[in-house]
Design a protein around this motif. Structure first.
Motif, mmCIF file in Angstrom:
data_model
loop_
_atom_site.group_PDB
_atom_site.id
_atom_site.type_symbol
_atom_site.label_atom_id
_atom_site.label_comp_id
_atom_site.label_asym_id
_atom_site.label_seq_id
_atom_site.Cartn_x
_atom_site.Cartn_y
_atom_site.Cartn_z
ATOM 1 N N SER B 142 0.830 -1.205 0.000
ATOM 2 C CA SER B 142 0.000 0.000 0.000
ATOM 3 C C SER B 142 0.864 1.255 0.000
ATOM 4 N N SER B 145 2.215 1.932 -3.655
ATOM 5 C CA SER B 145 1.296 2.372 -4.706
ATOM 6 C C SER B 145 1.041 3.856 -4.531
ATOM 7 N N TYR B 152 -8.487 5.008 -6.286
ATOM 8 C CA TYR B 152 -9.310 4.439 -7.357
ATOM 9 C C TYR B 152 -9.734 3.008 -7.037
ATOM 10 N N ILE B 153 -8.775 2.227 -6.453
ATOM 11 C CA ILE B 153 -9.102 0.840 -6.119
ATOM 12 C C ILE B 153 -10.225 0.806 -5.072
ATOM 13 N N LEU B 156 -13.438 1.697 -6.669
ATOM 14 C CA LEU B 156 -13.943 0.610 -7.506
ATOM 15 C C LEU B 156 -14.707 -0.398 -6.659
ATOM 16 N N THR B 190 -7.880 5.790 2.523
ATOM 17 C CA THR B 190 -6.737 5.879 1.609
ATOM 18 C C THR B 190 -5.516 6.404 2.342
#
Lengths: 536, 318
Positions: B142, B145, B152-153, B156, B190
């Motif tokens: 994590s 990235s 975004y993940i 989603l 996040t």
């Protein structure tokens, strides 16, 4: 056939339909072969059947291009946030109707004297500001004067330079005098800067308060974040079916599209062309693809070698494969250009002008005639001009090789492109906003003495016609003049016009619209909130 | 104790000097950007005539140094001036945005700090087990990235596929706290994912480092259970490095959230800063940057003070 193959087939079919490669009949046939029911296939081909508008609901719009530093000052409207908001809480004298004609907003009627130098606008006596004050001639005059005079900082100043006097004739009549006739004056009044604000006692416009006479009034909001509005019950026109509006600034394309997919908003002002085919699969989303008058241009300095030779200019025009550019750069969402800056979305568009197509052989022979074989030129561009601007120029350079032309693509910095490159480099890529009429754009960018004559083109006949057409009130004669001007620009001018960008935006399928969509801005000419409605 | 107060005073004084130097750098960086405010405000449609009128109105015709000194004169009396573009007070313009950013940072910190430290203690306890390896792989993934990708993940899965949380965190006035926490959960999550790895791994490393010390051996030999060895004997000596990493990560939660704000459309200070830079709105840029700089200075100070307070040897120097 499995699910993903069906999807692939449907995407190909949708693309084929978009490009006009297949008929409705074979589209239906193939769709059903892919396992789509007849009713769903019909729904893909045409938009949902139109029901009578009904009131109610909160319409939430995700809009792109909103900054924290935007203001209510109509002279400094520049972002989409300001333009969309302005069309909800403020009014204009006239408006562009969904069918492309000119219709009334605050003005119920308008008329000119014989040489179109004095225009009279009658103001709707039912119109009122959200504060309750009626809209009178005094407010209209103050609002127009905001864009005039030495001290004005308005970006619309050049639009009104030929206006010599604006006066009131009673409470509800405004008389505008121009130094030489302008037949388009009522069209110019749709310009997004010319919003009507209440007047102060000293005759200046009070734009700071955020009061207006539009279909919705502002409840709260912050530039760069979003706005809540509710219906103005005393609005002077038909429509405004929603009870309330939420205009949200969603600058990130992904955030905007996700919000539409998850139902956090009901419509978005712009979708990413690269992913529009994927978005199209969602049965809850309708994508609109509306041809606009927003052009991509590539001006060449007609007074600078090698562009001072008309044969060289035309060879460069012929060396471009516009179909490939539209397919690869605009993903099909553009209207083919024909080297005159007049779009089918504007009035008086001449539909009988032969389309200029890719013809490297003819380009070669023109270069030979000009004695410029093995021509090598540089074109300046930047990513900020429009999405894909650099790619477009690189693609064009490849296409031009077939005509023996070497084009060097120079990538300029994004910052300050319009101050350091445009009008300074002899060949560059430019993106133009939509203008309401051909006279408007020709006067701004093609008139011999215009400050923005981006190609430095001097054509006596063109300028003569431009002046004549400007004050010609007979529509047929005018259309004929614009036809001749288009031919001159196409065959003698110094501007390559690859395409006119389409407006591509989307709504959820429970949002209904009329049969036509205005082409002046995204979202039905920025007036979707007063024209659209929710299905029951 | 007097030493600590003296230290705080000295460091605050030094902080002011740093802020002054930063303000000079920012001013001239903004000046270096091509184009000027008038051009950025009026855009492509501006004529020379317009630009001249607007420059006059905005007071841009004065030399740069005079404009800086005028701003500085206000700033020393805590008057940070008005936005050149909109004419609004800078404090009003970014005050609410800053509170939003603070709220999101606090939300993320309240979850991330205890989570990371407890996780760090547990993996130190179970070091080299499967649990340790899995926790390390996940947190390192994590942190490796980019945060917009993590965002975004999360969108989603949590918003599009499962519909549990909204994809955009638009706030409105008069929202209840529960609603607020619900709408801002995904951006907070996040940020938690981004900052957890640092803190967890520092906790783990600091504790494992101490586990080789003789006094830990002693604790083990006297029969203390493993968790007690770590919590009572190792952790107190490990605080200094952990506090430092926590402070750095807290500063990141405030200054590094621009991307997360964009992805989730959260009205924080990062977006205001980006807009202000693109318009060359110097007073707003200056205010945002000084807030960021002050955040770093204060949190570093807090980390040093915290390290001293948790270490009796530093508290009572000979």
């Amino acid at each position: 056939m499995n699910y993903s193959k069906d999807q692939l087939l449907m995407d190909r079919l949708a693309n084929a339909a978009r490009e006009g490669r297949i008929s409705r009949r074979s589209f239906m046939h193939h769709s059903m072969a892919a396992g789509v029911t007849a009713s769903a296939a019909t729904g893909l081909w045409t938009s949902a059947a139109n029901a009578a508008p009904q009131r109610g609901g909160t319409f939430r719009v995700g809009m792109h291009d909103g900054n924290s530093s935007d203001t209510h000052d109509p002279g400094q409207y520049v972002s989409r946030q300001q333009i969309y908001l302005a069309h909800q809480y403020r009014s204009y004298l006239t408006q562009i109707e969904p069918d492309g004609s000119l219709g009334p907003d605050l003005a119920t009627s308008w008329s000119a004297n014989d040489d179109a130098s004095v225009w009279t606008f009658e103001i709707n006596q039912n119109a009122s500001f959200h504060s309750g004050k009626p809209v009178t001639a005094v407010d209209v005059i103050a609002s127009l004067n905001h864009h005039r005079g030495e001290k004005s900082t308005s970006a619309a100043k050049s639009l009104l330079t030929s206006v010599t006097d604006i006066s009131a004739d009673g409470d509800y009549t405004v008389v505008v005098t121009v130094e030489s006739g302008i037949a388009d004056l009522p069209w110019l009044m749709t310009d997004y800067h010319l919003a009507v604000c209440p007047a102060n006692d000293d005759g200046t416009a009070n734009w700071q308060s955020g009061d207006g006479s539009g279909p919705y009034k502002i409840d709260e909001g912050e530039f760069g974040v979003g706005w809540s509005l509710s219906r103005h019950d005393g609005w002077h026109l038909e429509g405004a079916y929603f009870d309330a509006l939420e205009l949200l600034v969603l600058n990130d394309p992904n955030a905007r599209q996700t919000a539409l997919v998850t139902g956090d908003v009901d419509a978005v002002s712009l979708i990413d062309l690269k992913t529009s085919a994927l978005l199209q699969r969602d049965p809850n989303i309708e994508i609109e693809n509306v041809p606009s008058a927003a052009a991509i241009t590539m001006p060449m300095f007609c007074d600078t070698a090698p562009f001072d030779d008309v044969n060289v200019r035309n060879a460069l025009k012929l060396a471009m494969d516009r179909d490939e550019i539209i397919e690869k750069i605009a993903f099909g969402a553009a209207t083919k250009g024909n080297d005159f800056h007049h779009s089918p979305a504007q009035p008086y568009w001449p539909d009988d002008i032969p389309q200029r197509d890719y013809d490297p052989d003819q380009a070669k022979s023109l270069l030979k005639k000009a004695g410029a074989e093995g021509l090598s030129v540089s074109i300046s561009t930047a990513d900020s001009v429009f999405s894909g601007a650099v790619d477009m120029c690189v693609l064009y350079a490849e296409q031009a090789k077939a005509a023996g032309i070497e084009i060097d693509v120079v990538r300029e910095p994004n910052d300050g492109y319009y101050s350091d490159v445009w009008l300074k480099k002899p060949f560059c890529a430019v993106s133009w906003g939509a203008r309401p009429t051909p006279d408007n754009i020709y006067t701004l960018a093609y008139k011999s003495d215009a400050a923005w004559n981006e190609s430095r083109w001097q054509n006596e006949r063109f300028n003569e016609l431009l002046l004549q057409a400007k004050s010609e009130l007979d529509n047929e004669l005018r259309a004929e003049m614009y036809r001749e001007m288009a031919m001159l620009a196409r065959d003698d001018g110094g501007t390559i016009i690859p395409m006119f960008n389409n407006f591509v935006y989307a709504r959820r399928s429970n949002v209904m619209r009329g049969d036509n969509l205005a082409a002046s801005w995204e979202l039905d000419g920025a007036r979707a909130p007063s024209r659209w409605w929710f299905a029951s | 104790m007097g030493d600590i107060l003296g230290l705080i005073a000295r460091r605050l004084g030094l902080g002011l000097v740093i802020l002054f130097v930063i303000s000079i750098i920012i001013f001239f960086m903004v000046e270096l950007l091509p184009g000027d405010i008038a051009q950025a405000v009026l855009g492509q449609g501006a004529t020379e005539d317009n630009l001249a009128a607007l420059r006059e109105q905005m007071g841009l015709n004065k030399p740069a140094i005079v404009r800086y000194l005028e701003w500085l004169g206000g700033a020393v009396t805590f008057d940070f001036g008005s936005s050149i573009v909109t004419g609004e007070r800078v404090t009003g313009l970014i005050g609410e945005r800053f509170m939003n950013t603070l709220f999101l940072a606090a939300y993320a910190a309240v979850i991330a700090v205890p989570f990371a430290i407890i996780l760090g203690v547990i993996v130190a306890l179970l070091r080299n087990s499967i649990f340790d390896r899995v926790a390390n792989v996940l947190t390192l993934t994590s942190i490796s990235s980019p945060e917009f990708f993590l965002g975004y993940i999360l969108i989603l899965f949590f918003a599009v596929k499962w519909g549990m949380f909204p994809a955009i965190s638009s706030l409105s006035q008069g929202m209840s706290l529960g609603d607020l926490l619900y709408r801002t959960f995904l951006p907070a999550l996040t940020l938690v994912l981004v900052v957890t790895a640092h803190m967890m791994r520092m906790t783990r490393a600091a504790i494992i480092n101490l586990l080789a010390s003789p006094y830990i051996e002693m604790a083990r030999l006297k029969g203390a259970p493993p968790w007690k060895v770590i919590v009572k004997h190792a952790l107190p000596n490990a605080w200094a490095p952990i506090i430092n990493v926590v402070a750095l990560n807290l500063a990141y939660l405030i200054t590094g959230v621009v991307l997360v704000e964009v992805v989730f459309v959260y009205p924080g200070i990062g977006q205001a800063l980006v807009d202000a830079v693109s318009k060359r709105d110097f007073p707003v840029v200056q205010a945002c940057c000084l807030i960021f700089a002050a955040t770093f200075i204060l949190l570093n100070l807090a980390a040093d003070v915290g390290a001293i307070l948790t270490n009796p040897r530093l508290r009572h120097p000979k």
